[in-house]
Design a protein around this motif. Sequence first.
Motif, PDB file in Angstrom:
ATOM      1  N   ALA A 226       0.934  -1.418   0.129  1.00  0.00           N
ATOM      2  CA  ALA A 226       0.167  -0.050  -0.161  1.00  0.00           C
ATOM      3  C   ALA A 226       0.965   1.474  -0.058  1.00  0.00           C
ATOM      4  N   PHE A 227       1.880   1.133   0.574  1.00  0.00           N
ATOM      5  CA  PHE A 227       2.716   2.544   0.965  1.00  0.00           C
ATOM      6  C   PHE A 227       3.632   2.793  -0.679  1.00  0.00           C
ATOM      7  N   LEU A 228       3.670   1.343  -1.356  1.00  0.00           N
ATOM      8  CA  LEU A 228       4.399   1.610  -2.247  1.00  0.00           C
ATOM      9  C   LEU A 228       3.742   2.182  -3.543  1.00  0.00           C
ATOM     10  N   LEU A 229       2.536   1.750  -3.467  1.00  0.00           N
ATOM     11  CA  LEU A 229       1.710   2.322  -4.513  1.00  0.00           C
ATOM     12  C   LEU A 229       0.826   3.760  -3.900  1.00  0.00           C
ATOM     13  N   SER A 230       1.400   4.314  -3.084  1.00  0.00           N
ATOM     14  CA  SER A 230       0.725   5.661  -2.409  1.00  0.00           C
ATOM     15  C   SER A 230       1.913   6.594  -2.741  1.00  0.00           C
ATOM     16  N   PRO A 231       1.160   8.250  -3.401  1.00  0.00           N
ATOM     17  CA  PRO A 231       1.444   9.448  -3.325  1.00  0.00           C
ATOM     18  C   PRO A 231       3.107   9.527  -2.389  1.00  0.00           C
ATOM     19  N   ALA A 232       2.402   9.063  -0.954  1.00  0.00           N
ATOM     20  CA  ALA A 232       4.018   8.539   0.096  1.00  0.00           C
ATOM     21  C   ALA A 232       5.164   8.593  -0.837  1.00  0.00           C
ATOM     22  N   ALA A 233       5.032   7.222  -1.556  1.00  0.00           N
ATOM     23  CA  ALA A 233       6.663   6.619  -1.924  1.00  0.00           C
ATOM     24  C   ALA A 233       6.754   7.746  -3.455  1.00  0.00           C
ATOM     25  N   SER A 234       6.777   8.798  -3.442  1.00  0.00           N
ATOM     26  CA  SER A 234       6.898   8.778  -5.000  1.00  0.00           C
ATOM     27  C   SER A 234       8.307   9.256  -5.639  1.00  0.00           C
ATOM     28  N   TYR A 235       9.337   9.069  -4.938  1.00  0.00           N
ATOM     29  CA  TYR A 235      10.251   9.087  -5.438  1.00  0.00           C
ATOM     30  C   TYR A 235      11.138   7.848  -5.683  1.00  0.00           C
ATOM     31  N   LEU A 236      10.140   6.654  -5.485  1.00  0.00           N
ATOM     32  CA  LEU A 236      10.528   5.596  -5.502  1.00  0.00           C
ATOM     33  C   LEU A 236       9.926   4.386  -7.329  1.00  0.00           C
ATOM     34  N   THR A 237      10.968   3.899  -7.810  1.00  0.00           N
ATOM     35  CA  THR A 237      10.084   3.615  -9.105  1.00  0.00           C
ATOM     36  C   THR A 237      11.222   2.429  -9.813  1.00  0.00           C
ATOM     37  N   GLY A 238      11.394   1.554  -9.310  1.00  0.00           N
ATOM     38  CA  GLY A 238      11.852   0.607 -11.289  1.00  0.00           C
ATOM     39  C   GLY A 238      12.602   0.190  -9.876  1.00  0.00           C
ATOM     40  N   VAL A 239      11.896   0.126  -8.507  1.00  0.00           N
ATOM     41  CA  VAL A 239      12.784  -1.210  -7.398  1.00  0.00           C
ATOM     42  C   VAL A 239      11.936  -2.719  -7.198  1.00  0.00           C
ATOM     43  N   MET A 240      12.697  -3.228  -6.906  1.00  0.00           N
ATOM     44  CA  MET A 240      11.898  -5.032  -6.273  1.00  0.00           C
ATOM     45  C   MET A 240      12.614  -4.113  -4.755  1.00  0.00           C
ATOM     46  N   VAL A 241      11.188  -4.902  -4.148  1.00  0.00           N
ATOM     47  CA  VAL A 241      11.097  -4.441  -2.700  1.00  0.00           C
ATOM     48  C   VAL A 241      11.099  -5.833  -1.741  1.00  0.00           C
ATOM     49  N   PRO A 242      11.996  -6.287  -1.243  1.00  0.00           N
ATOM     50  CA  PRO A 242      11.891  -8.085  -0.704  1.00  0.00           C
ATOM     51  C   PRO A 242      11.345  -7.062   0.689  1.00  0.00           C
ATOM     52  N   VAL A 243       9.805  -8.384   1.034  1.00  0.00           N
ATOM     53  CA  VAL A 243       9.741  -8.229   2.331  1.00  0.00           C
ATOM     54  C   VAL A 243       9.405  -9.612   2.450  1.00  0.00           C
ATOM     55  N   ASP A 244      10.529 -10.351   3.314  1.00  0.00           N
ATOM     56  CA  ASP A 244      10.386 -11.310   3.745  1.00  0.00           C
ATOM     57  C   ASP A 244      12.018 -12.226   5.233  1.00  0.00           C
ATOM     58  N   GLY A 245      11.701 -10.505   5.999  1.00  0.00           N
ATOM     59  CA  GLY A 245      11.601 -11.033   7.187  1.00  0.00           C
ATOM     60  C   GLY A 245      13.427 -10.880   7.507  1.00  0.00           C
ATOM     61  N   GLY A 246      14.087 -10.384   6.214  1.00  0.00           N
ATOM     62  CA  GLY A 246      15.560 -10.849   6.051  1.00  0.00           C
ATOM     63  C   GLY A 246      16.590 -11.612   5.023  1.00  0.00           C
ATOM     64  N   ALA A 247      15.722 -12.999   4.650  1.00  0.00           N
ATOM     65  CA  ALA A 247      15.864 -13.690   4.073  1.00  0.00           C
ATOM     66  C   ALA A 247      16.476 -13.946   3.213  1.00  0.00           C
ATOM     67  N   ARG A 248      16.933 -12.570   2.593  1.00  0.00           N
ATOM     68  CA  ARG A 248      17.386 -12.736   0.740  1.00  0.00           C
ATOM     69  C   ARG A 248      18.547 -12.296   1.719  1.00  0.00           C
ATOM     70  N   ARG A 249      19.283 -12.573   1.097  1.00  0.00           N
ATOM     71  CA  ARG A 249      21.191 -12.659   1.651  1.00  0.00           C
ATOM     72  C   ARG A 249      21.513 -11.326   0.884  1.00  0.00           C
TER      73      ARG A 249
END
Length: 251
Positions: A226-249
């Motif tokens: 919801a944050f990433l879709l919102s205007p509050a994230a207005s300077y974020l694009t082209g990013v891949m955001v993990p939501v994984d509890g830190g599993a990606r090393r």
Amino acid sequence: MDLGLTDRTYLLTGATRGLGFATARELVADGANVVLTGRTEEAATEAAASLGERALGVAADNADPEAPARLVAAARERFGRLDGVLISVGGPAPGTTDTTTDEQWQTAFETVFLGAVRLARAVAAELGEGGAIGFVLSGSVYEPIAGLTLSNGLRPGLAGFAKSLADELGPRGIRVVGVLPGRIATDRMTQLDAVSGDPEGSRARNCATIPLRRYGDPAEFGRTAAFLLSPAASYLTGVMVPVDGGARRGF
């Protein structure tokens, strides 16, 4: 924080349950309108009804070439605007290279890849400055996951498409992001744990590899999306955001 979501409208596919529904719930809670899709009219209508008047449920198949135009029209007819989309499909069936058939590859390509591309194109044509397109992908974008050959083959390609789309739409002020769920406690994760024949043992072993030592809650994913879709994230694009509890090393 005010995310600036009040009265904005978002499409969410595959959102009658799991991660899509969790995101729809967070968007509505912050004042947005949502059009959510499911495989059946009954499931879509029921999910939307549970969210109240700001939600509309529509039956749609991601593989249907006519679905994108129909969904865009539904959003505009009901809410008068469209501000973004979160494109999610059910995870492809588990399997290995030698057990996955051509038919399974074709079906997965039509739903996971081509269906997502079609919808993103259709929505991009409708969005104005400040619009956002999100893709629910997977950690397989960065590294293969054992037993998920179809996902390993298709998700990285879709991430590449998302990056290209971010470059193309950026000059119009439209953002494109990927959200990469790790092990979130959904029906899909229950299915994958069951494949081992020892669901509880599988979950315990998986949790031991996650720095936070637990599976995520769908709401934790929903809030991030919801944050990433919102205007509050207005300077974020082209990013891949993990939501994984830190599993990606990797960094």
